[in-house]
Design an enzyme around this catalytic site. Structure first.
Site, PDB file in Angstrom:
ATOM      1  N   SER A   1      49.127  39.634  34.965  1.00  0.00           N
ATOM      2  CA  SER A   1      48.377  40.028  35.498  1.00  0.00           C
ATOM      3  C   SER A   1      49.473  40.204  36.847  1.00  0.00           C
ATOM      4  CB  SER A   1      47.254  39.299  35.688  1.00  0.00           C
ATOM      5  OG  SER A   1      46.671  40.193  36.763  1.00  0.00           O
TER       6      SER A   1
ATOM      7  N   TYR B   1      44.368  31.858  41.644  1.00  0.00           N
ATOM      8  CA  TYR B   1      44.704  32.869  40.341  1.00  0.00           C
ATOM      9  C   TYR B   1      46.205  33.343  40.114  1.00  0.00           C
ATOM     10  CZ  TYR B   1      43.507  36.900  37.033  1.00  0.00           C
ATOM     11  OH  TYR B   1      43.421  37.385  35.432  1.00  0.00           O
TER      12      TYR B   1
END
Lengths: 494, 259
Positions: B151, B164
């Protein structure tokens, strides 16, 4: 999203015994099959694997490091037990040099443990990666077979798990029959889980080596025979492309251990740092060297490489005695990691090693015929290695008072059929000369070859022991079904 | 009897998608099925898997199918058995995507260990547990493609998504290691770095920057993993320059922004 319910159900541990699923192949990449692979961590887990596979009506191959060239640890349609997770050296007696090891300990683990304590394994293979379990199961030999025998001769005691799940300790004194049959029994009688093995006191981390260039096979054998009393290691490299008077031309490496006091820097040379193999070869990082070999991996290329090596051997002879670390001298095959990829990485490509053992009386004539014939058939070995052997007391031993030549043949989808038919011809020649083959290397022989290469009483004793210990044939491999099955042929189909 | 690996791995169409029930995972499954793949779809929610399988059966076409496997990636003990089931059910494996991922909302002043470790478990531990057997298998057969979903969040330590981002950065490092390990075995390992994709995972965010649909992302991901050019690729590509800029902002300024 409710987090706590997830955390409660979290399981971080794998099941025991651990298992995976993979394509399991022999080192030469020509035989393989997908299998469930069990990785037990203890003898109890080995026994648990036996129980589970047996209960499911399956069969199981025993595998060490998977360094056998052919199908010795491949089991199409069955499971595989990989012993390599059991890799602790349990204890090492610094007075006697006796190492007590879990059987997944590799030859590399063993020498790295023993060398700083002043010992070197008595018998090592040309690569350091086999496990002791595999080495014992195949009864491997080194470049000193004529002098110290096989690895079985150095083993004092072993623990085994029998196919019925029972543990047993075997040695020359207790259960000598099983001891002598399990060593060289290629994993058909039970899993070896612990090995107690003697090592040799050394007085330097280096070894004295001399290269001796020879013009042909007869010269090579004459030199080796006249030095078996004063050399600790003797091995001949051979250019199999040589013909006529130059048939079997090559280079002998003659080596001896150093005496106490001979190495003034023994303390330094007996460190692990001193044993490391070179990180690059002629400027190329060694991990990439196979890509260069691959460019030469065809008959003209290999003819050139072998010719060049022979000429360089002549230069090496001029430099006389030189010193080399034990690791560098012994583990030539590890200089180029993954050298087998030079034969190709795609399915259908690889190599077979064909190691031929002949008794001393017929060796020269037999080898000459084997080499001449392979040249005629258009399958010249890219590598030839000559060694001298001696007999040993193990039931299905390949060793004899004689010689062996190990040869590497490239396998491609195109040449496979013709190569297998060539090995069939060569195998007949070898048997006619009273020869034998070696299960760690073999990829081709069939039941009739097995019947003619072993004494009848020894073979039936082995079969009887298999029948008694493993009546339902829990332990099986492709090799077992190929060479001990009912096909009635001298070699297998490709 | 001695089976060799499929001689035409390029043509073999067997895929495993972990995290297949929604978002990009589901979109990738749908796409693969429409191309005729047999896809083992691993996810927690049975009803969503059934929906996928049902849709695959009705669209059929090129012989694509779904093998639904209900599994919570927190259950590491189940993985070896399920992996065998996948290989058995598909007759082998050529393509693997780990698309399971969670990103719960984290308040500015929240420091919640349970919530954070859930992300570690799903995004990272589950990835490790599934990718190891796959990597072992591809290593042994000397072919295959591994796709991991990193990501843009892994590029910087953001105020908004500490763990995250950390799990995604860890994944990307792990993927690079695998790529380097497996290159010699002709196994391809691809890291895709999606920007903001419209999936259930991002539904709770107030606004998405340059959003694209999960379908579009899936299409890009498959395209990239089949090409030879990109090892690591932003999805869509316009995130690449943005990401380069974001990465070059010094920390003392970066903390003043909300990107």
């Amino acid at each position: 999203m409710g987090t706590s319910s997830h955390l409660e159900r979290r399981v971080r541990a794998e099941e025991r015994p651990r298992r995976g699923f993979e394509y399991v192949e022999g080192w030469g990449m020509t035989a393989g099959a997908e299998s469930r692979v069990w990785k037990p961590r203890s003898a109890d887990e080995v026994s648990e694997v036996f129980r589970r596979v047996g209960a499911a009506g399956g069969h199981l191959a025993l595998r060490g490091a998977g360094r056998s060239y052919g199908d010795a640890s491949v089991n199409a349609g069955g499971d595989v037990l990989d012993i390599s997770s059991m890799n602790q050296v349990l204890d090492f007696d610094e007075e006697t040099g006796v190492a007590n090891c879990e059987s997944g300990v590799t030859i590399r683990d063993l020498w790295r443990h023993s060398l700083p304590r002043g010992y070197w394994p008595k018998v090592v293979s040309g690569t350091m990666f086999p496990t002791l379990a595999g080495a014992a199961g195949m009864n491997i030999h080194g470049k000193n077979n004529y002098k110290v025998g096989t690895i079985g001769d150095a083993i004092l005691e072993m623990d085994m798990v029998l196919p019925n799940g029972d543990g047993v300790t075997v040695s020359r004194e207790s259960q000598p029959d099983l001891f002598h049959a399990a060593i060289g029994g290629f994993g058909m009688l039970g899993a070896i889980t612990r090995v107690k093995i003697a090592t040799k006191k050394i007085h330097s981390g280096e070894i004295a080596v001399a290269g001796v260039s020879v013009a042909n096979l007869a010269e090579m054998m004459a030199y080796v025979d006249s030095h078996t009393h004063d050399a600790d290691y003797l091995v001949g490299w051979m250019d199999c492309f040589g013909k006529g008077d130059a048939l079997g031309r090559g280079l002998i490496h003659h080596a001896r251990y150093l005496e106490p006091g001979e190495d003034p820097e023994a303390e330094r040379t007996m460190t692990l740092a001193h044993q490391s193999l070179p990180g690059s070869i002629m400027g190329f990082p060694k991990g990439e060297v196979w890509r260069i070999l691959k460019l030469l991996s065809h008959d003209p290329g290999m003819r050139l490489l072998n010719f060049t090596k022979h000429q360089m051997g002549k230069l090496e002879q001029r430099k006389g005695w030189y010193y080399q670390s034990h690791a560098a001298f012994n583990f030539l095959l590890d200089f180029v990691p993954n050298w087998k990829f030079a034969y190709g990485r795609k399915p259908g490509r690889g190599l077979i090693q064909y190691q031929v053992f002949l008794p001393k009386e017929s060796a020269l004539a037999g080898f000459t015929e084997v080499i001449e014939r392979q040249q005629r058939l258009g399958h010249t070995s890219y590598l030839g290695v000559l060694k001298r052997h001696r007999p040993d007391p193990f039931l299905l031993t390949h060793a004899m008072d004689g010689w062996s030549i190990a040869m590497d043949f490239a396998v491609t989808p195109k040449n496979k059929e013709s190569l297998w038919s060539a090995t069939n011809e060569l195998t007949r020649v070898v048997l006619d000369h009273g020869g034998r083959f070696y299960f760690a290397k073999d990829a081709v022989i069939g039941p009739r070859t097995v019947e003619s290469m072993f004494d009848e009483d020894k073979l039936s004793a082995f079969r009887a022991m298999k029948e008694k210990l493993d009546p339902s044939e829990l332990l099986q491999t492709n090799l077992w079904r190929r060479a001990f099955g009912n096909s009635g042929t001298f070699t297998s189909a490709p | 009897m001695t089976g060799t690996p499929d001689p035409t791995p390029g043509k073999a169409k067997r895929a495993l998608v972990v995290g297949a029930s929604s978002g990009m995972g589901a979109a990738i499954v749908r796409q693969l099925v429409s191309e005729g793949y047999a896809v083992a779809a691993v996810a927690r929610r049975q009803e969503l898997l059934d929906e996928l399988a049902g849709a695959a059966a009705s669209t059929g076409g090129k012989g694509g199918r779904v093998l639904p496997i209900v599994h919570d990636v927190n259950r590491i003990d189940e993985v070896p058995g399920l992996f065998e089931k996948v290989i058995e059910g598909l007759g082998g494996l050529d393509f693997y995507v780990y698309a399971a991922g969670v990103m719960p909302d984290v308040e500015p002043e929240e420091y919640d260990t349970e919530k954070d470790l859930l992300m570690v478990d799903v995004n990272l531990s589950g990835f490790i547990a599934w990718t190891n057997p796959v990597a072992r298998y591809f290593h042994s057969q000397r072919s295959g493609t591994i796709v991991g979903i990193g990501s843009i969040a892994g590029d910087r330590g953001r105020k908004g998504a500490p763990v995250y981002g950390a799990t995604k950065a860890a994944m990307e490092t792990l993927l690079e290691s695998l790529r380097n390990r497996l290159a010699e075995r002709t196994v391809r390992v691809v890291t895709v770095k999606p920007g903001m994709i419209e999936t259930p995972m991002t539904e709770h965010l107030d606004k998405l920057m340059m959003p694209v649909s999960a379908e579009r992302a899936a299409k890009d991901i498959l395209k990239v993993s089949r090409g030879k050019f990109w090892n690591t690729r932003h999805i869509p590509l316009r995130w690449l320059p943005v990401s380069l800029v974001i990465r070059s902002i010094p920390s003392f300024l970066f903390r003043k922004t909300s990107i």
